[in-house]
Design an enzyme around this catalytic site. Structure first.
Site, short mmCIF file in Angstrom:
data_model
loop_
_atom_site.label_atom_id
_atom_site.label_comp_id
_atom_site.label_asym_id
_atom_site.label_seq_id
_atom_site.Cartn_x
_atom_site.Cartn_y
_atom_site.Cartn_z
N GLN A 262 0.85 -1.18 0.00
CA GLN A 262 0.00 0.00 0.00
C GLN A 262 0.88 1.24 0.00
O GLN A 262 2.00 1.23 0.51
CB GLN A 262 -0.93 0.00 1.21
CG GLN A 262 -1.99 -1.08 1.17
CD GLN A 262 -2.97 -0.90 0.02
OE1 GLN A 262 -3.16 0.19 -0.50
NE2 GLN A 262 -3.60 -2.00 -0.40
N ASP B 33 -9.56 -8.47 -2.67
CA ASP B 33 -8.69 -7.31 -2.94
C ASP B 33 -8.07 -7.50 -4.32
O ASP B 33 -6.88 -7.83 -4.44
CB ASP B 33 -7.62 -7.22 -1.85
CG ASP B 33 -6.77 -5.95 -1.97
OD1 ASP B 33 -7.07 -5.12 -2.85
OD2 ASP B 33 -5.82 -5.79 -1.18
N CYS C 39 -9.39 -0.54 -5.81
CA CYS C 39 -8.60 0.60 -6.24
C CYS C 39 -9.11 1.16 -7.56
O CYS C 39 -8.46 2.02 -8.16
CB CYS C 39 -7.12 0.22 -6.35
SG CYS C 39 -6.79 -1.05 -7.60
#
Length: 451
Positions: free
Chosen positions: A284, A379, A405
């Protein structure tokens, strides 16, 4: 926004030659109405002409600006002068803004851009069919906190450029940055000197730096293989600047990196777990952003009936979410990158973690396994979960915790989940890419059994 503008276009008139001939070649005035999803201003001509009625996107502008701009395409223009400034417009903090391709929104306050991103999420979820939208929890990283940088390299006569590409152009030498951690910025001048002395870079390459807990971790991708002399220079450089590991691979390939020098273990911690990530591993962007995502995922877990409760984690990487989850539940983690799986397996010994190497885009975890989990944590990469999302929709796990994202993919998947009887329980916006249009979210979806 761009799709809406394109749907409203008048049909183009037939003409000989290329369409570009009808594009006004002289600068003209535009009023900026709003920002598009990419952060560019969406503007209309102040005085429309027969050949110029469509909106255009103009970078580095703000809603309320009146700008003198020159069109470069049917829906693109470049600004030449701000005639009337929007009330929110501020002076950029970086002298490279407008040339360096790293930032798009430094002319607007970070608080304003956070609200803009929140509005984009609200609009997108409503269009996807969410009728009862929960309040969006907002978290924003601080300047100078970014610990990961993917930079372009270029050799010039007597110099090395290290930086980010300007839009559609050459890299801009990064002489300073208000996004990156100071440790990374301080490495760039000696790195230029180092690359100038070696034969590693003939023309172009890339440099990926991860700031681990043990120090900067460097992955060089260059167009020339390292010589014995190059390796000696890199080892000396690593010792001088306390760089635990420097790896290399040939530019333009996805080959496994070769470790050229390692003077100490390369380590990062997730709670009390210590991981040695592979060179170039995904992290991240900031530590506070990582902590915010971890906290949002844990908060989204359903009531845990006991220590044997099982969750399935898809696209686990090196364990950013795996280890925090394992403090609460048993985790079955799936990841397709072999080096990441090895790192995760080595660090998970003795913990409630089972790790499997699996290319989820080709061999997804099947619906019946997903259906029996307490929750599924997803994710995915920016392109989305592909076939794995199909299995999730078929399996209908009671709770899906979705870390995204890419809002466009998230909204598409949200519509599909709603059609299967899910509701959106919570949304956390993590703004760890300051001055950009990038948005990270953590969403909790749930459904009642039998729906």
């Amino acid at each position: 926004m761009r799709q809406r503008a394109e749907r409203g276009r008048r049909p183009a008139r037939r003409q000989s030659g290329h369409k570009r001939e009808s594009i006004p070649r002289q600068a003209q005035l535009f009023d900026v109405i709003t920002l598009g999803n990419g952060g560019d201003g969406l503007a209309r001509p102040v005085v429309p002409s027969e050949d110029n009625t469509d909106p255009v996107f103009i970078p580095f502008t703000a809603p309320g600006d009146r700008v003198l701009a020159r069109q470069t395409g049917r829906d693109r223009a470049v600004p030449e002068q701000i005639i009337v400034s929007a009330p929110e417009r501020i002076d950029p903090v970086c002298a490279l803004f407008g040339r360096c391709g790293g930032c798009a929104l430094q002319h607007l306050p970070t608080a304003w851009s956070l609200e803009w991103k929140t509005t984009l999420l609200q609009t997108g979820f409503r269009k996807a069919g969410v009728s009862d939208l929960p309040d969006i929890h907002q978290i924003q990283s601080q300047p100078g906190s970014r610990r990961r940088a993917d930079l372009a390299l270029r050799r010039l006569p007597g110099a090395i450029t290290i930086g980010l590409h300007q839009r559609g152009g050459d890299p801009v030498d990064l002489t300073g940055c208000h996004l990156l951690h100071s440790t990374l910025i301080s490495l760039l001048p000696p790195l230029r000197d180092l690359l100038l002395k070696t034969d590693l870079l003939k023309r172009e390459g890339d440099l990926l730096i991860n700031l681990l807990d043990s120090g900067p971790d460097l992955l060089l991708s260059t167009d020339t293989a390292p010589t014995t002399s190059d390796r000696s220079c890199l080892a000396a450089f690593a010792t001088q600047y306390a760089i635990p590991r420097i790896a290399w691979r040939r530019a333009g390939t996805l080959d496994d990196p070769e470790i050229l020098t390692q003077i100490a273990p390369a380590r990062i911690h997730f709670g009390d777990a210590e991981i040695e990530p592979p060179p170039g591993a995904f992290l991240q962007a900031s530590q506070d952003g990582e902590a915010a995502i971890q906290a949002a995922v844990i908060a989204a877990l359903p009531h845990i009936p006991g220590r044997k409760a099982r969750v399935i984690e898809l696209y686990a990487g090196c364990g950013t979410l795996t280890f925090p989850l394992a403090d609460h539940v048993h985790v079955e983690a799936f990841e397709g990158h072999p080096a990441a799986v090895r790192a995760l397996q080595q660090a998970s010994s003795g913990r409630r973690i089972d790790v499997s190497l699996r290319d989820l885009n080709r061999q997804p975890v099947e619906s019946r396994d997903l259906a029996s989990a307490l929750a599924v944590i997803l994710d995915p990469p920016r392109s989305g979960a592909g076939l794995q999302m199909t299995q999730i929709l078929d399996g209908k796990p009671d709770v899906l915790i979705y870390v995204s994202c890419n809002p466009k993919v998230l909204f598409r998947d949200t519509a599909a989940l709603l059609a299967k009887g899910y509701r959106l329980d919570s949304v956390t916006l993590v703004d760890q890419f300051l001055w950009s249009a990038e948005i990270e979210t953590v969403c909790r979806f749930s459904r009642s059994r039998g729906r």
